[in-house]
Design a protein around this motif. Structure first.
Motif, PDB file in Angstrom:
ATOM      1  N   MET A   1       0.852  -1.197   0.000  1.00 32.65           N
ATOM      2  CA  MET A   1       0.000   0.000   0.000  1.00 32.65           C
ATOM      3  C   MET A   1       0.893   1.256   0.000  1.00 32.65           C
ATOM      4  N   LYS A   2       0.573   2.220  -0.884  1.00 30.60           N
ATOM      5  CA  LYS A   2       1.340   3.472  -0.922  1.00 30.60           C
ATOM      6  C   LYS A   2       0.418   4.613  -0.498  1.00 30.60           C
ATOM      7  N   LYS A   3       0.988   5.598   0.199  1.00 32.77           N
ATOM      8  CA  LYS A   3       0.156   6.733   0.636  1.00 32.77           C
ATOM      9  C   LYS A   3       0.868   8.047   0.315  1.00 32.77           C
ATOM     10  N   ILE A   4       0.143   8.943  -0.318  1.00 31.80           N
ATOM     11  CA  ILE A   4       0.669  10.284  -0.595  1.00 31.80           C
ATOM     12  C   ILE A   4      -0.306  11.265   0.044  1.00 31.80           C
ATOM     13  N   THR A   5       0.197  12.215   0.820  1.00 30.16           N
ATOM     14  CA  THR A   5      -0.699  13.199   1.446  1.00 30.16           C
ATOM     15  C   THR A   5      -0.648  14.499   0.653  1.00 30.16           C
ATOM     16  N   ILE A   6      -1.832  14.954   0.249  1.00 27.04           N
ATOM     17  CA  ILE A   6      -1.926  16.201  -0.519  1.00 27.04           C
ATOM     18  C   ILE A   6      -2.239  17.338   0.465  1.00 27.04           C
ATOM     19  N   ASN A   7      -1.414  18.380   0.422  1.00 27.85           N
ATOM     20  CA  ASN A   7      -1.598  19.536   1.299  1.00 27.85           C
ATOM     21  C   ASN A   7      -2.215  20.685   0.521  1.00 27.85           C
ATOM     22  N   ALA A   8      -3.511  20.612   0.305  1.00 18.48           N
ATOM     23  CA  ALA A   8      -4.181  21.702  -0.414  1.00 18.48           C
ATOM     24  C   ALA A   8      -5.113  22.400   0.583  1.00 18.48           C
ATOM     25  N   SER A   9      -6.161  23.073   0.121  1.00 20.30           N
ATOM     26  CA  SER A   9      -7.075  23.761   1.050  1.00 20.30           C
ATOM     27  C   SER A   9      -7.720  22.740   1.994  1.00 20.30           C
ATOM     28  N   ARG A  10      -7.740  21.473   1.552  1.00 27.59           N
ATOM     29  CA  ARG A  10      -8.080  20.374   2.457  1.00 27.59           C
ATOM     30  C   ARG A  10      -6.891  19.425   2.383  1.00 27.59           C
ATOM     31  N   LYS A  11      -6.500  18.861   3.532  1.00 28.11           N
ATOM     32  CA  LYS A  11      -5.387  17.909   3.528  1.00 28.11           C
ATOM     33  C   LYS A  11      -5.967  16.498   3.455  1.00 28.11           C
ATOM     34  N   TYR A  12      -5.484  15.701   2.524  1.00 31.77           N
ATOM     35  CA  TYR A  12      -6.070  14.354   2.391  1.00 31.77           C
ATOM     36  C   TYR A  12      -5.058  13.375   1.844  1.00 31.77           C
ATOM     37  N   ASP A  13      -5.356  12.111   2.090  1.00 31.17           N
ATOM     38  CA  ASP A  13      -4.461  11.047   1.632  1.00 31.17           C
ATOM     39  C   ASP A  13      -4.957  10.461   0.314  1.00 31.17           C
ATOM     40  N   VAL A  14      -3.989  10.090  -0.511  1.00 29.03           N
ATOM     41  CA  VAL A  14      -4.261   9.295  -1.708  1.00 29.03           C
ATOM     42  C   VAL A  14      -3.621   7.935  -1.429  1.00 29.03           C
ATOM     43  N   ILE A  15      -4.456   6.913  -1.272  1.00 29.78           N
ATOM     44  CA  ILE A  15      -3.937   5.589  -0.905  1.00 29.78           C
ATOM     45  C   ILE A  15      -4.085   4.666  -2.106  1.00 29.78           C
ATOM     46  N   THR A  16      -3.013   3.976  -2.443  1.00 27.54           N
ATOM     47  CA  THR A  16      -2.999   3.079  -3.596  1.00 27.54           C
ATOM     48  C   THR A  16      -2.617   1.682  -3.146  1.00 27.54           C
ATOM     49  N   GLY A  17      -3.361   0.680  -3.604  1.00 29.69           N
ATOM     50  CA  GLY A  17      -2.980  -0.686  -3.275  1.00 29.69           C
ATOM     51  C   GLY A  17      -4.083  -1.668  -3.621  1.00 29.69           C
ATOM     52  N   PRO A  18      -3.814  -2.961  -3.544  1.00 28.35           N
ATOM     53  CA  PRO A  18      -4.845  -3.953  -3.858  1.00 28.35           C
ATOM     54  C   PRO A  18      -5.853  -4.087  -2.717  1.00 28.35           C
ATOM     55  N   GLY A  19      -7.064  -4.491  -3.047  1.00 29.67           N
ATOM     56  CA  GLY A  19      -8.070  -4.837  -2.029  1.00 29.67           C
ATOM     57  C   GLY A  19      -8.627  -3.663  -1.247  1.00 29.67           C
ATOM     58  N   LEU A  20      -8.463  -2.426  -1.729  1.00 28.46           N
ATOM     59  CA  LEU A  20      -8.882  -1.279  -0.909  1.00 28.46           C
ATOM     60  C   LEU A  20     -10.399  -1.111  -0.840  1.00 28.46           C
ATOM     61  N   ILE A  21     -11.112  -1.583  -1.889  1.00 27.56           N
ATOM     62  CA  ILE A  21     -12.573  -1.386  -1.843  1.00 27.56           C
ATOM     63  C   ILE A  21     -13.164  -2.155  -0.664  1.00 27.56           C
ATOM     64  N   SER A  22     -12.643  -3.345  -0.401  1.00 24.17           N
ATOM     65  CA  SER A  22     -13.219  -4.092   0.726  1.00 24.17           C
ATOM     66  C   SER A  22     -12.747  -3.555   2.086  1.00 24.17           C
ATOM     67  N   GLN A  23     -11.785  -2.657   2.089  1.00 29.48           N
ATOM     68  CA  GLN A  23     -11.386  -2.017   3.361  1.00 29.48           C
ATOM     69  C   GLN A  23     -11.884  -0.575   3.446  1.00 29.48           C
ATOM     70  N   ALA A  24     -12.639  -0.148   2.402  1.00 30.47           N
ATOM     71  CA  ALA A  24     -12.968   1.274   2.275  1.00 30.47           C
ATOM     72  C   ALA A  24     -13.744   1.811   3.486  1.00 30.47           C
ATOM     73  N   GLY A  25     -14.670   1.018   4.025  1.00 31.43           N
ATOM     74  CA  GLY A  25     -15.511   1.501   5.121  1.00 31.43           C
ATOM     75  C   GLY A  25     -14.678   2.064   6.262  1.00 31.43           C
ATOM     76  N   GLN A  26     -13.695   1.271   6.705  1.00 31.15           N
ATOM     77  CA  GLN A  26     -12.882   1.686   7.840  1.00 31.15           C
ATOM     78  C   GLN A  26     -11.998   2.881   7.481  1.00 31.15           C
ATOM     79  N   LEU A  27     -11.432   2.852   6.257  1.00 31.74           N
ATOM     80  CA  LEU A  27     -10.564   3.959   5.827  1.00 31.74           C
ATOM     81  C   LEU A  27     -11.365   5.261   5.716  1.00 31.74           C
ATOM     82  N   ILE A  28     -12.610   5.146   5.231  1.00 34.22           N
ATOM     83  CA  ILE A  28     -13.442   6.345   5.095  1.00 34.22           C
ATOM     84  C   ILE A  28     -13.892   6.829   6.476  1.00 34.22           C
ATOM     85  N   ARG A  29     -14.209   5.895   7.339  1.00 35.53           N
ATOM     86  CA  ARG A  29     -14.588   6.264   8.712  1.00 35.53           C
ATOM     87  C   ARG A  29     -13.450   7.054   9.377  1.00 35.53           C
ATOM     88  N   THR A  30     -12.235   6.596   9.189  1.00 37.94           N
ATOM     89  CA  THR A  30     -11.075   7.283   9.784  1.00 37.94           C
ATOM     90  C   THR A  30     -10.906   8.659   9.136  1.00 37.94           C
TER      91      THR A  30
END
Ligand code: GLY
Length: 356
Positions: A1-30
């Motif tokens: 899994m790779k993570k890049i944090t974008i520092n714009a008017s909102r700070k957010y992560d771009v996460i890349t990797g296999p199987g993320l859709i089935s983990q999306a609930g927890q990642l979105i909750r966080t």
């Protein structure tokens, strides 16, 4: 899994990797980290049957109430009418300001969901789950949202950053090769504007469908986009470099009635602009040969079926025009581009130089 944090008017992560859709609930909750209760999945009728069920399951397990808005696929549906239906749907389901939208799909879905998120209740959060390489490397990152008007692409929109971007690399498995190529064109563009090594990497890659290849390629292209967006989020300067090949590319898309898809049109547009820059001696180094080498390797059709006059007319309706001038992105060396303004009446002659 790779993570890049974008520092714009909102700070957010771009996460890349296999199987993320089935983990999306927890990642979105966080990522939402508060009281979001309801989320609305927005998807088209092509992507929804593939990925909505596992996404919904994961969101439900993370405690969200899930509603879904599915619209017909295709560029003509990237419209104010679809956004209007979506917002009426959100109002009908009583989504509040603390709730969020989730764009599940390619660039059309991401752009129109982002625009609805920017407008509904004067702004709610949204998450991008790109399912094409093009959306992963370009449109899902950076907060440009919008829809097409009859006069041209993306003529109505807003800057509205997502709260999270999840690129599940398993989605590439269901992507038709020509759509994968659309994304490769944007990665080649990123290499042309900022990273000669990325161009070399794409040139030497064995296969775009190799997970290591497209993960590396998307990671490097997203990092380029990160730097540009963080320097110029509102597109008043350096970010316009990301439009390499786009002014002419959008014109090609429009002239073809969107039969020629975005990445293929951008590939043609880049070749036209690099040839014009070479013929006019505007490049410091030969950009055309390495660009054509990589585009030919992946068999991009490069013969433009439209005349300079047709392209100039379509391009001048594009939003990149400023008064009497138009800003072009000129490749001066592989990995280095410059913004150049030319009078609108010179555009047709410029394009002619690129078609020659
Ligand atoms: N796709 C160009 C940009 O995000 O600025």
């Amino acid at each position: 899994m790779k993570k890049i944090t974008i520092n714009a008017s909102r700070k957010y992560d771009v996460i890349t990797g296999p199987g993320l859709i089935s983990q999306a609930g927890q990642l979105i909750r966080t990522a939402l980290s508060d009281n979001a209760k309801t989320v609305c999945i927005v998807s088209d009728d092509n992507v929804s049957p593939l990925y909505r069920a596992p996404l919904k399951k994961s969101l439900t397990e993370a405690g969200f109430k899930v509603v879904s808005f599915i619209f017909p696929h295709g560029e003509p549906n990237k419209s104010l009418s679809t956004v209007s239906h979506l917002m009426e749907f959100l109002a009908g389901k009583q989504l509040t300001r603390s709730d969020a939208l989730i764009a599940l799909g390619g660039g059309i879905t991401g752009d129109l969901t982002g625009f609805a998120a920017a407008s509904y209740l004067r702004g709610v959060r949204f998450i991008q789950i790109p399912t094409t390489l093009l959306a992963a490397v370009d449109s899902s990152v950076g907060g440009k949202t919008g829809v097409n008007l009859k006069a041209g692409k993306n003529l109505a929109g807003a800057f509205w950053q997502p709260s999270l971007v999840l690129f599940d690399t398993d989605t590439i498995k269901t992507l038709p090769y020509s759509i994968l190529l659309d994304g490769a064109a944007e990665a080649i563009k990123a290499g042309m504007i900022a990273d000669r090594n990325l161009l070399d990497y794409i040139m030497q890659a064995d296969s775009l469908t190799d997970p290591e290849v497209f993960t590396t390629l998307s990671d490097r292209a997203i990092r380029i986009k990160q730097a540009v967006v963080e320097a110029d989020e509102r597109d008043t300067g350096a970010r316009q470099l990301l439009n390499l090949g786009h002014t002419i590319g959008h014109a090609i898309e429009k002239c073809s009635n969107f039969e020629i898809t975005h990445g293929h049109a951008v590939a043609m547009g880049m070749a036209i602009i690099a040839r014009a820059a070479k013929n006019l001696n505007w490049s410091r180094e030969d950009c055309l040969s390495p660009l054509l080498a990589v585009l030919n390797k992946y068999k991009f059709p490069l013969d433009c079926p439209y005349s300079a006059a047709q392209l100039a007319e379509a391009a001048l309706k594009d939003k990149k025009r400023t008064g009497d001038t138009i800003t072009l992105v000129i490749p001066v060396a592989p990995g280095d581009c410059r913004l150049t303004q030319i009078p609108v009446e010179k555009l047709e002659t410029f394009i002619q130089k690129g078609l020659a």
